[in-house]
Design a protein around this motif. Sequence first.
Motif, PDB file in Angstrom:
ATOM      1  N   VAL A 207     -42.782 -40.999 -27.378  1.00 57.75           N
ATOM      2  CA  VAL A 207     -41.983 -42.204 -26.889  1.00 57.75           C
ATOM      3  C   VAL A 207     -41.613 -41.843 -25.364  1.00 57.75           C
ATOM      4  CG1 VAL A 207     -39.463 -42.799 -27.060  1.00 57.75           C
ATOM      5  CG2 VAL A 207     -40.602 -41.809 -29.106  1.00 57.75           C
ATOM      6  N   THR A 208     -42.196 -42.764 -24.678  1.00 54.82           N
ATOM      7  CA  THR A 208     -42.476 -42.996 -23.408  1.00 54.82           C
ATOM      8  C   THR A 208     -41.761 -44.437 -23.040  1.00 54.82           C
ATOM      9  OG1 THR A 208     -44.555 -44.129 -23.381  1.00 54.82           O
ATOM     10  CG2 THR A 208     -44.605 -41.786 -23.366  1.00 54.82           C
ATOM     11  N   GLY A 209     -41.029 -44.076 -21.826  1.00 57.46           N
ATOM     12  CA  GLY A 209     -40.529 -45.474 -20.967  1.00 57.46           C
ATOM     13  C   GLY A 209     -40.198 -44.995 -19.635  1.00 57.46           C
ATOM     14  N   ARG A 210     -39.998 -46.227 -18.933  1.00 59.52           N
ATOM     15  CA  ARG A 210     -39.797 -45.909 -17.429  1.00 59.52           C
ATOM     16  C   ARG A 210     -38.374 -45.305 -17.058  1.00 59.52           C
ATOM     17  NH1 ARG A 210     -42.796 -51.357 -14.882  1.00 59.52           N
ATOM     18  NH2 ARG A 210     -45.212 -50.705 -15.700  1.00 59.52           N
ATOM     19  N   GLY A 211     -37.461 -45.911 -17.980  1.00 59.59           N
ATOM     20  CA  GLY A 211     -36.065 -45.751 -17.234  1.00 59.59           C
ATOM     21  C   GLY A 211     -35.796 -44.134 -17.810  1.00 59.59           C
ATOM     22  N   ARG A 212     -34.659 -43.867 -17.413  1.00 65.38           N
ATOM     23  CA  ARG A 212     -33.969 -42.407 -17.822  1.00 65.38           C
ATOM     24  C   ARG A 212     -33.686 -42.484 -19.221  1.00 65.38           C
ATOM     25  NH1 ARG A 212     -29.151 -40.508 -17.537  1.00 65.38           N
ATOM     26  NH2 ARG A 212     -28.299 -42.118 -16.516  1.00 65.38           N
ATOM     27  N   ILE A 213     -33.156 -43.540 -19.452  1.00 66.76           N
ATOM     28  CA  ILE A 213     -32.672 -43.896 -20.927  1.00 66.76           C
ATOM     29  C   ILE A 213     -33.237 -44.913 -21.665  1.00 66.76           C
ATOM     30  CG2 ILE A 213     -30.612 -44.453 -22.384  1.00 66.76           C
ATOM     31  CD1 ILE A 213     -28.726 -43.866 -19.753  1.00 66.76           C
ATOM     32  N   ASN A 291     -40.808 -38.935 -22.981  1.00 67.25           N
ATOM     33  CA  ASN A 291     -41.285 -38.656 -21.919  1.00 67.25           C
ATOM     34  C   ASN A 291     -41.745 -37.385 -21.644  1.00 67.25           C
ATOM     35  OD1 ASN A 291     -41.263 -41.249 -21.041  1.00 67.25           O
ATOM     36  ND2 ASN A 291     -39.142 -40.928 -20.147  1.00 67.25           N
ATOM     37  N   LYS A 292     -42.460 -36.651 -22.585  1.00 66.12           N
ATOM     38  CA  LYS A 292     -42.758 -35.422 -22.638  1.00 66.12           C
ATOM     39  C   LYS A 292     -44.318 -35.176 -22.351  1.00 66.12           C
ATOM     40  CE  LYS A 292     -39.040 -33.708 -23.779  1.00 66.12           C
ATOM     41  NZ  LYS A 292     -38.148 -33.099 -22.616  1.00 66.12           N
ATOM     42  N   LEU A 348     -32.752 -51.879 -23.932  1.00 71.15           N
ATOM     43  CA  LEU A 348     -33.658 -51.078 -23.249  1.00 71.15           C
ATOM     44  C   LEU A 348     -34.785 -50.926 -24.003  1.00 71.15           C
ATOM     45  CD1 LEU A 348     -31.084 -48.298 -22.003  1.00 71.15           C
ATOM     46  CD2 LEU A 348     -32.336 -50.175 -20.538  1.00 71.15           C
ATOM     47  N   ALA A 349     -36.021 -50.471 -23.624  1.00 69.81           N
ATOM     48  CA  ALA A 349     -37.156 -50.493 -24.391  1.00 69.81           C
ATOM     49  C   ALA A 349     -38.061 -49.103 -23.909  1.00 69.81           C
ATOM     50  CB  ALA A 349     -37.944 -51.747 -24.223  1.00 69.81           C
ATOM     51  N   ASP A 350     -38.875 -48.722 -25.319  1.00 69.79           N
ATOM     52  CA  ASP A 350     -39.745 -47.656 -24.819  1.00 69.79           C
ATOM     53  C   ASP A 350     -40.914 -47.927 -25.809  1.00 69.79           C
ATOM     54  OD1 ASP A 350     -38.197 -45.977 -23.450  1.00 69.79           O
ATOM     55  OD2 ASP A 350     -37.202 -44.964 -25.041  1.00 69.79           O
ATOM     56  N   ASP A 351     -42.067 -47.242 -25.409  1.00 68.49           N
ATOM     57  CA  ASP A 351     -43.294 -47.490 -26.224  1.00 68.49           C
ATOM     58  C   ASP A 351     -43.186 -46.368 -27.308  1.00 68.49           C
ATOM     59  OD1 ASP A 351     -44.346 -49.465 -25.047  1.00 68.49           O
ATOM     60  OD2 ASP A 351     -45.228 -48.135 -23.379  1.00 68.49           O
ATOM     61  N   HIS A 352     -43.412 -46.823 -28.499  1.00 70.73           N
ATOM     62  CA  HIS A 352     -43.221 -45.834 -29.787  1.00 70.73           C
ATOM     63  C   HIS A 352     -44.482 -45.804 -30.447  1.00 70.73           C
ATOM     64  CE1 HIS A 352     -38.983 -47.016 -29.116  1.00 70.73           C
ATOM     65  NE2 HIS A 352     -38.534 -45.758 -29.493  1.00 70.73           N
ATOM     66  N   ASP A 353     -45.228 -44.678 -30.117  1.00 70.14           N
ATOM     67  CA  ASP A 353     -46.819 -44.538 -30.414  1.00 70.14           C
ATOM     68  C   ASP A 353     -46.565 -43.178 -31.648  1.00 70.14           C
ATOM     69  OD1 ASP A 353     -47.475 -46.397 -28.658  1.00 70.14           O
ATOM     70  OD2 ASP A 353     -47.729 -44.911 -27.159  1.00 70.14           O
ATOM     71  N   VAL A 354     -47.420 -43.638 -32.947  1.00 71.31           N
ATOM     72  CA  VAL A 354     -47.598 -42.538 -33.795  1.00 71.31           C
ATOM     73  C   VAL A 354     -49.033 -42.299 -33.716  1.00 71.31           C
ATOM     74  CG1 VAL A 354     -47.413 -41.961 -36.242  1.00 71.31           C
ATOM     75  CG2 VAL A 354     -45.752 -43.503 -35.252  1.00 71.31           C
ATOM     76  N   LEU A 355     -49.369 -41.115 -33.478  1.00 72.48           N
ATOM     77  CA  LEU A 355     -50.732 -40.619 -33.377  1.00 72.48           C
ATOM     78  C   LEU A 355     -51.240 -39.838 -34.879  1.00 72.48           C
ATOM     79  CD1 LEU A 355     -49.607 -40.196 -30.536  1.00 72.48           C
ATOM     80  CD2 LEU A 355     -51.176 -38.709 -30.123  1.00 72.48           C
ATOM     81  N   SER A 356     -50.345 -39.627 -35.395  1.00 74.48           N
ATOM     82  CA  SER A 356     -51.027 -38.976 -36.893  1.00 74.48           C
ATOM     83  C   SER A 356     -49.676 -39.028 -37.935  1.00 74.48           C
ATOM     84  CB  SER A 356     -51.660 -37.711 -36.757  1.00 74.48           C
ATOM     85  OG  SER A 356     -50.779 -36.606 -36.404  1.00 74.48           O
ATOM     86  N   PHE A 357     -50.093 -39.130 -39.112  1.00 73.19           N
ATOM     87  CA  PHE A 357     -48.890 -38.966 -40.086  1.00 73.19           C
ATOM     88  C   PHE A 357     -49.601 -38.232 -41.271  1.00 73.19           C
ATOM     89  CE2 PHE A 357     -46.132 -39.809 -43.621  1.00 73.19           C
ATOM     90  CZ  PHE A 357     -45.069 -40.109 -43.042  1.00 73.19           C
ATOM     91  N   LEU A 358     -49.502 -37.181 -41.407  1.00 73.21           N
ATOM     92  CA  LEU A 358     -50.241 -36.228 -42.642  1.00 73.21           C
ATOM     93  C   LEU A 358     -49.261 -35.748 -43.549  1.00 73.21           C
ATOM     94  CD1 LEU A 358     -52.353 -33.831 -40.031  1.00 73.21           C
ATOM     95  CD2 LEU A 358     -52.861 -36.059 -40.877  1.00 73.21           C
ATOM     96  N   THR A 359     -49.597 -35.835 -44.911  1.00 70.63           N
ATOM     97  CA  THR A 359     -48.738 -35.700 -46.075  1.00 70.63           C
ATOM     98  C   THR A 359     -49.423 -34.649 -46.898  1.00 70.63           C
ATOM     99  OG1 THR A 359     -47.991 -38.019 -46.010  1.00 70.63           O
ATOM    100  CG2 THR A 359     -47.572 -36.619 -48.016  1.00 70.63           C
ATOM    101  N   PHE A 360     -48.821 -33.683 -47.264  1.00 71.40           N
ATOM    102  CA  PHE A 360     -49.175 -32.488 -48.264  1.00 71.40           C
ATOM    103  C   PHE A 360     -48.124 -32.539 -49.296  1.00 71.40           C
ATOM    104  CE2 PHE A 360     -50.146 -31.415 -43.642  1.00 71.40           C
ATOM    105  CZ  PHE A 360     -51.530 -31.017 -43.789  1.00 71.40           C
ATOM    106  N   GLN A 361     -48.923 -32.253 -50.615  1.00 71.78           N
ATOM    107  CA  GLN A 361     -48.369 -32.064 -51.746  1.00 71.78           C
ATOM    108  C   GLN A 361     -47.772 -30.520 -51.963  1.00 71.78           C
ATOM    109  OE1 GLN A 361     -50.359 -33.262 -55.160  1.00 71.78           O
ATOM    110  NE2 GLN A 361     -48.813 -32.613 -56.702  1.00 71.78           N
ATOM    111  N   LEU A 362     -46.612 -30.254 -52.134  1.00 70.48           N
ATOM    112  CA  LEU A 362     -46.145 -28.982 -52.715  1.00 70.48           C
ATOM    113  C   LEU A 362     -46.124 -28.744 -53.947  1.00 70.48           C
ATOM    114  CD1 LEU A 362     -43.586 -28.393 -49.740  1.00 70.48           C
ATOM    115  CD2 LEU A 362     -46.149 -28.080 -49.544  1.00 70.48           C
ATOM    116  N   THR A 363     -46.742 -27.576 -54.324  1.00 68.03           N
ATOM    117  CA  THR A 363     -46.584 -27.065 -55.714  1.00 68.03           C
ATOM    118  C   THR A 363     -46.139 -25.663 -56.037  1.00 68.03           C
ATOM    119  OG1 THR A 363     -48.660 -28.663 -56.359  1.00 68.03           O
ATOM    120  CG2 THR A 363     -48.023 -26.990 -58.038  1.00 68.03           C
TER     121      THR A 363
END
Length: 605
Positions: A207-213, A291-292, A348-363
């Motif tokens: 999540v990135t944006g130019r503003g502080r908020i 903005n990390k 206000l606006a930010d760029d919301h980018d999703v790089l990966s979404f990994l799902t695991f089944q738990l047994t």
Amino acid sequence: MARPRPRPGARRRPAGRNLARSPAARPGPTGALRGRQMPGQRSHGRAAHPPDWAAAAAPTAVRRGPAPPRPAPPRRARPRARPIGRRPVGCARRPAARPKMAARARRGGLAAALMAGALLALGRAAAEGGPAAPAPPHRRFEYKYSFKGPHLVQADGTVPFWAHTGNAIPSADQIRITTSLKSQRGSVWTKNKSIFEYWEVEVTFRVTGRGRIGADGLAIWFTEEQGMEGPVFGAADKWNGVGIFFDSFDNDGKKNNPGVIIVGNNGKLLYDHQNDGSTQALASCQRDFRNKPYPVRAKITYYQKTLTVLINNGFTPDKEDFEFCARVEDMVLPSQGYFGISAATGGLADDHDVLSFLTFQLTEPGKEVPTPDAEIPQKDKEKYQEEFEHFQQELDKKKEEFQKEHPDVQGQPADDPFETVNDRELRQIFEGQNRIHLEIKQLNRQLDMILDEQRRYVSAVTDEIAKRGAGVPGQQVQVSQQEIDTVVKTQEEVIRQVNEMRNSMADTLRLISGAQHPGSAAGVYEASQHFNDIKEHLHVVKRDIEHLVQRNMPSSEKSKCPDLPPFPSCLSTMHFFIFIAVQTVLFIAYVMYRSQQEAAAKKFF
């Protein structure tokens, strides 16, 4: 008699110091030892002498010898007597106190050893009799409920097994849920429902944006139905499931954003936007994810009716550096549902980018892992079975039509659709022979063209030599005869090379004819070598012919570069010197003017 007053600032002598000058402490006519204490006075030395009245009252003791006389003390004041229990400053500690301290230390060490042994015994008893640590669940990656770059999208712009709506833009490496524009909404949802009870998802986003908020935020969903579009971070309200909200805007003014909020819903509640869902939150934590330097990672685990959220704050590239955020126990979620991720922007606006979404089944440990066939719903199985039967019927119809059109091939076994190693080698040999044959044909055509050009060049050279010999006798005739000899020698060399080429081509054809038989695949390599030799000979012949033509071409016909046109003379010599003189005068005048200005400026300093 009155005592003299002490001087101002003088130190007052203690009363006990005058005892050394008392008559009882001095040797007198009575023969008493000096230093004997007065009745009732305490001793301040190591050997205490009892007073006279105590000696008279005590029983008689046998003495081994007379006591030696004590040396006379100096003429200075003696220190005041102190109690036996106190040690004067500057004096050595009594030897009798050291054994007591050593005994106390031994007793304390023994107590500490006994305590440590008791704690160790209790720990062993707890380890042997207590419950064992629970075994971790079995994790299996589910590719139909996951996406990750690179090559994320297909040629038509869709993500396999996922559907995107709104302002979401898939790319090769990531999915941009919303761009940094006002009032944007987007979401991505799985096309199929998950049929496993417990699961774990690992989401990597930025999540990135130019503003502080920034605003508004991003949400990760597990719901019974797809919430494609809506007012809750780009998804529908009144969902049946759970939503993990990464809220970046502070609506209630409590300064608790950015934060992570877990909100559950049974399909009847409306999300409380004014209070940032704080009245409906099951758990929350305050984490800054905007903005990390590295992407933020969230690990959400639902196992044994407990939902746990772990966060990687994005300050390190370590993928396993998670910290605890929130936990919700005794949480009941739908047994089947859709995974999704959505985002929204406001004023206000930010760029919301999703790089990966990994799902695991738990047994759970001890339970049998379900097979892939068991995970296919019954409706999908029926659908796939109908499609298979339909394709099988079409294939049978096409077979019948082919048999009717070709009755001569009925009863013959079908050819093996797979190619063996020997068949592949023979096919490659024949294809190579065909290519060599085509190249040789092309070389023959080029050779014929070269011979025709050579004949034309020879005829042209012969005619030119004849003309030059007929026009100028004598020395020119002799020179022409030398040129004729050179041309004849060159022709002989060309003929010799052509014969060699023909012989090489004949050998190549013979090798090709021999390579057509099985077991003679080694001839292909030799044929390729002859082919390369033919190419080299052709290049040599072409170069020799061009050199011959250029050397025998008349000087009048040789190509010459065109002469450059004469440059127009726009300035005479007189004008040039006048221009130089004027420039020199102007330069000298400028230098003189500049020196005068500098001299005038120096007068002011």
